[in-house]
Design an enzyme around this catalytic site. Structure first.
Site, PDB file in Angstrom:
ATOM      1  N   TYR A 339      -8.227  13.331  38.582  1.00 23.21           N
ATOM      2  CA  TYR A 339      -9.601  13.173  38.185  1.00 23.21           C
ATOM      3  C   TYR A 339      -9.992  13.023  36.781  1.00 23.21           C
ATOM      4  O   TYR A 339      -9.452  13.808  35.891  1.00 23.21           O
ATOM      5  CB  TYR A 339     -10.614  14.301  39.018  1.00 23.21           C
ATOM      6  CG  TYR A 339     -12.083  14.472  38.814  1.00 23.21           C
ATOM      7  CD1 TYR A 339     -12.698  13.198  38.760  1.00 23.21           C
ATOM      8  CD2 TYR A 339     -12.710  15.467  38.710  1.00 23.21           C
ATOM      9  CE1 TYR A 339     -14.251  12.872  38.612  1.00 23.21           C
ATOM     10  CE2 TYR A 339     -14.145  15.467  38.747  1.00 23.21           C
ATOM     11  CZ  TYR A 339     -14.918  14.297  38.678  1.00 23.21           C
ATOM     12  OH  TYR A 339     -16.238  14.199  38.689  1.00 23.21           O
ATOM     13  N   CYS A 340     -10.867  12.061  36.386  1.00 22.94           N
ATOM     14  CA  CYS A 340     -11.439  11.927  35.062  1.00 22.94           C
ATOM     15  C   CYS A 340      -9.883  11.650  34.105  1.00 22.94           C
ATOM     16  O   CYS A 340      -9.269  10.887  34.668  1.00 22.94           O
ATOM     17  CB  CYS A 340     -12.061  13.122  34.537  1.00 22.94           C
ATOM     18  SG  CYS A 340     -13.039  12.825  32.948  1.00 22.94           S
ATOM     19  N   LEU A 341      -9.996  12.631  33.105  1.00 23.62           N
ATOM     20  CA  LEU A 341      -8.744  12.430  32.003  1.00 23.62           C
ATOM     21  C   LEU A 341      -7.308  12.948  32.944  1.00 23.62           C
ATOM     22  O   LEU A 341      -6.353  12.442  32.354  1.00 23.62           O
ATOM     23  CB  LEU A 341      -8.994  13.119  30.880  1.00 23.62           C
ATOM     24  CG  LEU A 341      -9.956  12.542  30.153  1.00 23.62           C
ATOM     25  CD1 LEU A 341     -10.318  13.612  28.887  1.00 23.62           C
ATOM     26  CD2 LEU A 341      -9.445  10.958  29.542  1.00 23.62           C
ATOM     27  N   GLY A 343      -6.639  11.967  35.792  1.00 21.63           N
ATOM     28  CA  GLY A 343      -6.210  10.723  36.260  1.00 21.63           C
ATOM     29  C   GLY A 343      -5.286   9.866  35.265  1.00 21.63           C
ATOM     30  O   GLY A 343      -4.306   9.422  35.620  1.00 21.63           O
ATOM     31  N   MET A 367      -9.675   9.090  40.325  1.00 17.43           N
ATOM     32  CA  MET A 367     -11.023   9.226  40.771  1.00 17.43           C
ATOM     33  C   MET A 367     -11.778   9.443  39.307  1.00 17.43           C
ATOM     34  O   MET A 367     -11.568  10.153  38.396  1.00 17.43           O
ATOM     35  CB  MET A 367     -11.277  10.613  41.432  1.00 17.43           C
ATOM     36  CG  MET A 367     -10.751  10.831  42.830  1.00 17.43           C
ATOM     37  SD  MET A 367     -11.087  11.939  43.688  1.00 17.43           S
ATOM     38  CE  MET A 367     -10.817  13.368  42.833  1.00 17.43           C
TER      39      MET A 367
END
Length: 608
Positions: A339-341, A343, A367
């Site tokens: 998720y976010c960084l 990811g 995501m």
């Protein structure tokens, strides 16, 4: 499993951390022996400016002013715009003062409207004179500056964006909604309560000022405690090192999918954004669907951990978690979700594993995560060589990027709502902040170690090495095209941190089987899209491996909107990538050194 720091780690911790932004720093130091004096001065200035480089500000305005001075056509256009806006405002004002106040029942139509995300003038009382006149005057000036700071030929787009952003910050500061004698809501509330709202507001201001000066951590309100109320999906911490705790969630079904799921959250947030209240916990939902779920809970680093690098987060973080999962659920591949960084870190890890022949991953989910940062939204306004060096010097001095310094950046991007609307409600209307699970999480900020944040800013945001084929791991460049396992990529429609067209670029740099989802909402709200959430929709499309590239706008035009949450579609996709159901694995594996250590949510999530 408790891991003690290795001698290598102890040695690195004892060294004075030198950010990676200073290549060949030893040579630089030998040529400029007083450079640390300069860095200390910049660090002191950065504390005053909140990490904003004055040089970057000056450079943006100089670039804008010089190009405007050589653009007589744009000057004429702005002069005409000023005349038109003034005439519109005067006409509206005259008719409003004559009794036609611009309300729904009036024939007068306000010439200027707030932006979609600006809710400061939503109260109906703003449609009545003289408040409507003040509102329209402000919006008229705002409209002119939007035109004035639009891009010009030869002007660096980043400088145009910065000047627009900075003038927007100044205008927001003097907006009539911020002034008690010009805001009809404040006037009405003051009359209704005989001034009690202002007394309560002064008390709130004092409390917030004390908290800001002391940097104290505000406790969670009743009903929003971490563990009992939030991050409360049952589970156990089954591994711990100095960087993260690994949580294994308890099964809630008799049979589970054979392949477990590992979540890699961003290190700039506490992991429980994915495990908020039970009704909107993505973790709890997947466990209920029959998945064995593991979660990385990062530590909140201190100055003593300033040496931590992106490579540490990859090896001692993601790979260490995979090692633990392989011991607990042997002979099974792992579905990894970033998720976010987190990811971005997962994409780097997956590309490295593909290069090195490590086939332990069954699938990858990203995501609201970017692998290309050329169009990384409004955060790019804070990234150039001067700005990065300025932040690096501040982190060099204190060892990390502190919580307020990061949160101010995100708040400034949407200052209308996140700063000024809240300030008016709290300090002038005397309203307490209404507690919400996501609001409590949003205030539970973290620090970032100096070296890792420097590498992330410089290597990814500033130089965009990952998609440019210049990101090296262990001395060798990695390529996202090496990833051959299925991918599931989620973007959100109104994300201003990871814009969906930027997230979509994952398709441009990979050739694997890929499912792309575009869901309603912003960076966090779009991901937290549980079944039953009102007014939700998404679009989903599949690209087979080695298919030709289709651009984002063409893809969007060909998609059908699906009503509801995207979570069931994701659970179905994960099930399709799995090999079938079996008995749930035991919690941990004490015989291999992974005993349950404590109940979820663990200890690191409570670090302040």
């Amino acid at each position: 499993m408790e891991k003690t720091p290795s001698k290598r780690t102890e040695h690195r911790a004892a060294q004075v951390p030198v950010p990676t932004s200073l290549p060949a720093s030893g040579d630089l130091a030998s040529r400029h022996k007083h450079q640390n004096m300069d860095r200390a001065m910049r660090a002191a200035v950065a504390r005053v400016t909140g990490g904003i480089s004055p040089h970057s500000v000056q450079e943006a305005w100089s670039d804008w002013a010089l190009h405007l001075s050589r653009s007589p056509g744009r000057q004429l256009e702005l002069a005409e715009r000023a005349q038109v806006n003034l005439l519109k405002t005067l006409t509206f004002s005259a008719r409003a003062l004559a009794g036609k106040d611009g309300s729904a029942s009036s024939e007068v139509t306000a010439p200027f409207a707030p932006k979609d995300y600006d809710h400061r003038f939503a109260d109906p009382s703003w449609a009545k004179a003289p408040f409507s006149i003040w509102q329209q005057s402000f919006l008229s000036v705002q409209d002119w500056w939007d035109q004035a700071t639009d891009n010009m030929r030869g002007l660096h787009k980043q400088d145009a964006d910065r000047t627009r952003f900075q003038i927007r910050q100044l205008l927001d500061l003097v907006a009539p909604s911020n002034l008690p004698w010009m805001n009809p809501e404040i006037i009405a509330e003051t009359a209704r309560t005989n001034g009690k709202n202002l007394v309560d507001g002064a008390s709130h201001f004092t409390q917030d000022m004390i908290q800001t000066l002391t940097q104290s951590h505000k406790p969670a309100p009743e009903g929003y405690k971490i563990g009992p109320d939030l991050a409360c999906t049952p589970g156990q911490v089954v591994f711990r090192n100095d960087l993260f705790e690994l949580i294994q969630y308890s099964p809630q079904t008799d049979q589970v999918q054979a392949e477990p799921v590992l979540f890699v959250p961003a290190w700039i947030m506490k992991y429980y954004i994915l495990d908020l209240s039970p009704h909107n916990s993505m973790i709890n939902y997947l466990v209920q669907q029959g998945f064995t779920v593991f979660m990385i809970s990062w530590c909140n680093p201190t100055a003593d951990q300033s040496y931590l690098s992106l490579e540490d987060y990859r090896k001692s973080g993601v790979l260490a978690a995979l090692d633990a999962i392989n011991a607990i659920v042997p002979d099974r591949k792992v579905h990894a979700n970033g998720y976010c960084l987190g990811g971005t870190l997962l994409a780097i890890t997956a590309a490295t594993m593909a290069r090195d022949g490590d086939d332990r991953l069954a699938s990858i989910t990203l995501m609201a995560a970017q692998v290309d940062f050329a169009e990384a939204g409004e955060l790019l306004m804070f990234v150039d060589e001067s700005q990065v060096a300025f932040v690096e010097d501040m982190m060099w001095d204190q060892g990390y990027l502190d919580r307020p310094q990061m949160s101010r950046t995100f708040s400034a991007i949407r200052a209308e709502d996140l700063i000024y609307t809240r300030a008016v409600n709290r300090y002038f209307l005397g309203k307490d902040d209404l507690p919400t699970d996501i609001g409590v999480w949003n205030g539970d900020t973290t620090r970032m170690p100096a070296q890792m944040h420097s590498e992330y800013l410089r290597g990814l945001f500033l130089e965009n090495r990952l998609s440019a084929g210049r990101f090296a791991v262990e001395g060798r460049v990695i390529a996202l095209k090496d990833i051959s396992i299925p991918m599931f990529v989620v973007a959100t429609e109104t994300d201003h941190i990871a814009p969906w067209r930027s997230v979509y670029k994952t398709k441009l740099f990979t050739d694997c089987d890929l499912t792309f989802v575009l869901t309603k909402g912003g960076h966090n709200g779009g991901i937290l899209s549980e079944p039953g959430h009102p007014n939700r929709h998404f679009r989903i499309g599949h690209r087979p491996a080695d298919a030709l590239y289709v651009g984002p706008d063409h893809w969007l035009a060909g998609q059908t909107t699906v009503t509801g949450s995207w979570w069931p579609a994701y659970a179905t996709w994960l099930g399709d990538q799995s090999s079938g159901r079996e008995e749930p694995p035991k919690t941990g594996n004490p015989s291999l050194g992974y005993p349950p250590l404590c109940a979820a949510p663990g200890t690191y999530v409570h670090q302040v």
